[in-house]
Design an enzyme around this catalytic site. Structure first.
Site, PDB file in Angstrom:
ATOM      1  N   TYR A 181       0.832  -1.195   0.000  1.00  0.00           N
ATOM      2  CA  TYR A 181       0.000   0.000   0.000  1.00  0.00           C
ATOM      3  C   TYR A 181       0.873   1.255   0.000  1.00  0.00           C
ATOM      4  O   TYR A 181       1.958   1.273   0.592  1.00  0.00           O
ATOM      5  CB  TYR A 181      -0.879   0.056   1.254  1.00  0.00           C
ATOM      6  N   HIS A 189      -6.355   1.710  -1.521  1.00  0.00           N
ATOM      7  CA  HIS A 189      -6.391   0.279  -1.761  1.00  0.00           C
ATOM      8  C   HIS A 189      -5.001  -0.190  -2.162  1.00  0.00           C
ATOM      9  O   HIS A 189      -4.158   0.602  -2.594  1.00  0.00           O
ATOM     10  CB  HIS A 189      -7.399  -0.050  -2.865  1.00  0.00           C
ATOM     11  N   LYS A 228      -5.520  -4.268  -9.141  1.00  0.00           N
ATOM     12  CA  LYS A 228      -4.134  -4.289  -8.695  1.00  0.00           C
ATOM     13  C   LYS A 228      -3.245  -4.752  -9.843  1.00  0.00           C
ATOM     14  O   LYS A 228      -3.732  -5.191 -10.893  1.00  0.00           O
ATOM     15  CB  LYS A 228      -3.955  -5.224  -7.493  1.00  0.00           C
TER      16      LYS A 228
END
Length: 270
Positions: A181, A189, A228
């Protein structure tokens, strides 16, 4: 390594916004910071509420034992007693007096790499077994290697990421070794799912898990659906044996960044 499409969270609780990069000593007390923790045989737990707050808010260490990003004593102290009614027995059925003295606070669970970082590099974590026996840094290193066969590679990768100011969390939820992070999970996120690869003489170590084409497609799908990216960290050992605690500085870490290109989005932009 770079960040693209960083997703900020809508709001963060005020009590979670005043954070520091690492735990620090209280200058008013002029005392060395010391935090006690318990090694359960699989994980490391901190039960003192003040110690939990210091670790959570300074560096984003640990996770609430009851599947929460932050324990109840940090986010909502009024829920502490309710949460503590979920009893989790100690290893081998032993009674743990430390939890009796913790005001029924939800424990903070540390994964092995971050617990060892707090011991080895920051020298603020004092570890003991559930039977009360203190563990030195060398003893903890050997214990952790027995519990997790790729602990050395994971710890070297963890050090590499911490050196770049990432907040590192366990990646087991997403099938990886870590998730990382910017600043902390209360603000953004996770940006990457991190996969550790053990390397020896430029080749994959014989004990390392091989990510084949089908596995790679699965990781890509998980990363894409959770917004991601995937980051491979290659941990290169200096010789044929796993490095000892004294030889960790000889380990080299390289990164391989994979980025999924969205051809439809690119076409629409044109």
């Amino acid at each position: 390594m770079f960040i693209s499409h960083l997703r900020p969270k809508r709001n963060a609780a005020p009590e979670l916004c005043e954070t520091l990069p690492l735990p620090v000593c209280d200058s008013a007390q002029q005392e060395k910071l010391s935090i006690e923790a318990i090694f359960t045989g699989y994980s490391v737990e901190v039960v003192d509420p003040e110690s939990i707050k210091k670790l959570c808010l300074n560096g984003g260490f640990g996770q609430g034992l009851y599947a929460r990003a932050f324990p109840a004593c940090v986010t909502n102290p009024s829920e502490t007693v309710r949460k503590s009614k979920r009893t989790i027995g100690s290893l081998a059925g032993q009674h743990d007096p430390a939890r009796d003295n913790s005001n029924n606070c939800e424990p903070l669970s540390l994964f092995l790499e971050e617990a060892f970082f707090l011991m080895h590099k920051l020298n603020i974590l004092k570890l003991r077994t559930i039977y009360g026996k203190p563990l030195s840094v060398a003893e903890a290193f050997e214990r952790f290697r027995q519990v997790k066969k790729d602990f050395v590679a994971g710890y070297c990768g963890y050090l590499y990421l911490k050196a770049k100011n990432w907040v590192v969390k366990s990646g087991i939820k997403f099938g990886g070794d870590f998730v990382i992070y910017v600043k902390g999970p209360q603000f953004y996120h996770a940006s990457y799912i991190v996969l550790i690869r053990e390397m020896l003489h430029g080749k994959l170590h014989s004990n390392a898990y091989t990510v084949d084409g089908l596995d790679f497609q699965g990781f890509n799908r998980v990363a894409e659906t959770t917004a991601k990216d995937i980051l491979f960290l290659e941990v290169h050992y200096p010789d044929s044996d796993l490095p000892s605690l004294e030889r960790l500085q000889d380990v080299r870490v390289g990164e391989t960044f994979t980025k999924h290109h969205n051809y439809i989005a690119g076409r629409n932009q044109q």
